[in-house]
Design an enzyme around this catalytic site. Structure first.
Site, PDB file in Angstrom:
ATOM      1  N   ARG A  49       0.441  -1.165  -0.020  1.00 17.76           N
ATOM      2  CA  ARG A  49       0.093  -0.169  -0.221  1.00 17.76           C
ATOM      3  C   ARG A  49       0.518   1.172  -0.239  1.00 17.76           C
ATOM      4  O   ARG A  49       0.004   2.211  -0.197  1.00 17.76           O
ATOM      5  CB  ARG A  49      -0.747  -0.176   1.044  1.00 17.76           C
ATOM      6  N   ASP A  50       2.577   0.850   0.420  1.00 19.19           N
ATOM      7  CA  ASP A  50       2.552   1.983  -0.439  1.00 19.19           C
ATOM      8  C   ASP A  50       3.983   2.317  -0.900  1.00 19.19           C
ATOM      9  O   ASP A  50       5.514   3.007   0.065  1.00 19.19           O
ATOM     10  CB  ASP A  50       3.152   2.776   0.875  1.00 19.19           C
ATOM     11  N   ILE A  51       4.193   1.435  -2.195  1.00 22.47           N
ATOM     12  CA  ILE A  51       5.524   1.287  -2.777  1.00 22.47           C
ATOM     13  C   ILE A  51       5.672   2.355  -3.493  1.00 22.47           C
ATOM     14  O   ILE A  51       5.099   2.988  -4.187  1.00 22.47           O
ATOM     15  CB  ILE A  51       5.369   0.140  -3.764  1.00 22.47           C
ATOM     16  N   ASN A  55      10.671   4.618  -0.049  1.00 20.35           N
ATOM     17  CA  ASN A  55      10.262   3.084   0.674  1.00 20.35           C
ATOM     18  C   ASN A  55      11.096   2.058   0.143  1.00 20.35           C
ATOM     19  O   ASN A  55      11.060   1.110   0.119  1.00 20.35           O
ATOM     20  CB  ASN A  55       9.209   2.509   0.708  1.00 20.35           C
TER      21      ASN A  55
END
Length: 152
Positions: A49-51, A55
């Protein structure tokens, strides 16, 4: 803790030093490593959910790409939006440019949401364009990375 710069930092540094994004072969190796990690997550039913390049760290010792920030991971089908930053003008979440453009997908992320974000991360690293910048994102929709980077 992973010692090394983020992929975002490396892209920006390379552009400032060399005038172009990192070499294609290196970027593809890093994205392949992250793709393997994402595949493992998806295999057990988890969506990251946050690539995004911020990150992903490139480990100093061996240059391996490491996916970070698992604070938002969820099982497929669990409630929760995509990403860490509020989207302008909405109560939904998602890192602009990396979150899927479809509002329903941002609200209920699934495996392909991660794949979209990984693809945008690849595009960022190959082209040097930042999808968080509205002008860059518009241009990215119209042209391939090669248009922005003659070295690929």
């Amino acid at each position: 803790y992973v010692d090394g710069p983020t992929l975002e930092e490396l892209v920006v540094q390379h552009i400032h030093k060399e005038g172009s994004p990192p070499p294609e072969e290196q970027v593809l190796e890093w994205i392949s490593q992250i793709g393997s990690a994402v595949s493992s997550l998806h295999h057990v039913g988890i969506v990251h959910r946050d690539i995004k390049p911020d990150n992903i760290k490139i480990r100093s010792g061996d240059g391996a790409a490491m996916l970070l920030d698992f604070g938002l991971t969820k099982k497929v089908g669990e409630a929760g939006g995509y990403g860490t930053a509020p989207m302008t003008g909405t109560a939904r979440f998602g890192t602009p440019g990396y979150a899927p453009p479809n509002p329903k997908e941002r609200e209920n992320p699934e495996r392909r949401s991660d794949i979209y974000a990984l693809g945008m991360t690849l595009y960022r690293a190959l082209s040097g364009r930042d999808p968080q910048n509205a002008d860059d994102l518009r241009a990215m929709k119209d042209y391939s990375p090669r248009f922005f980077n003659a070295f690929i």
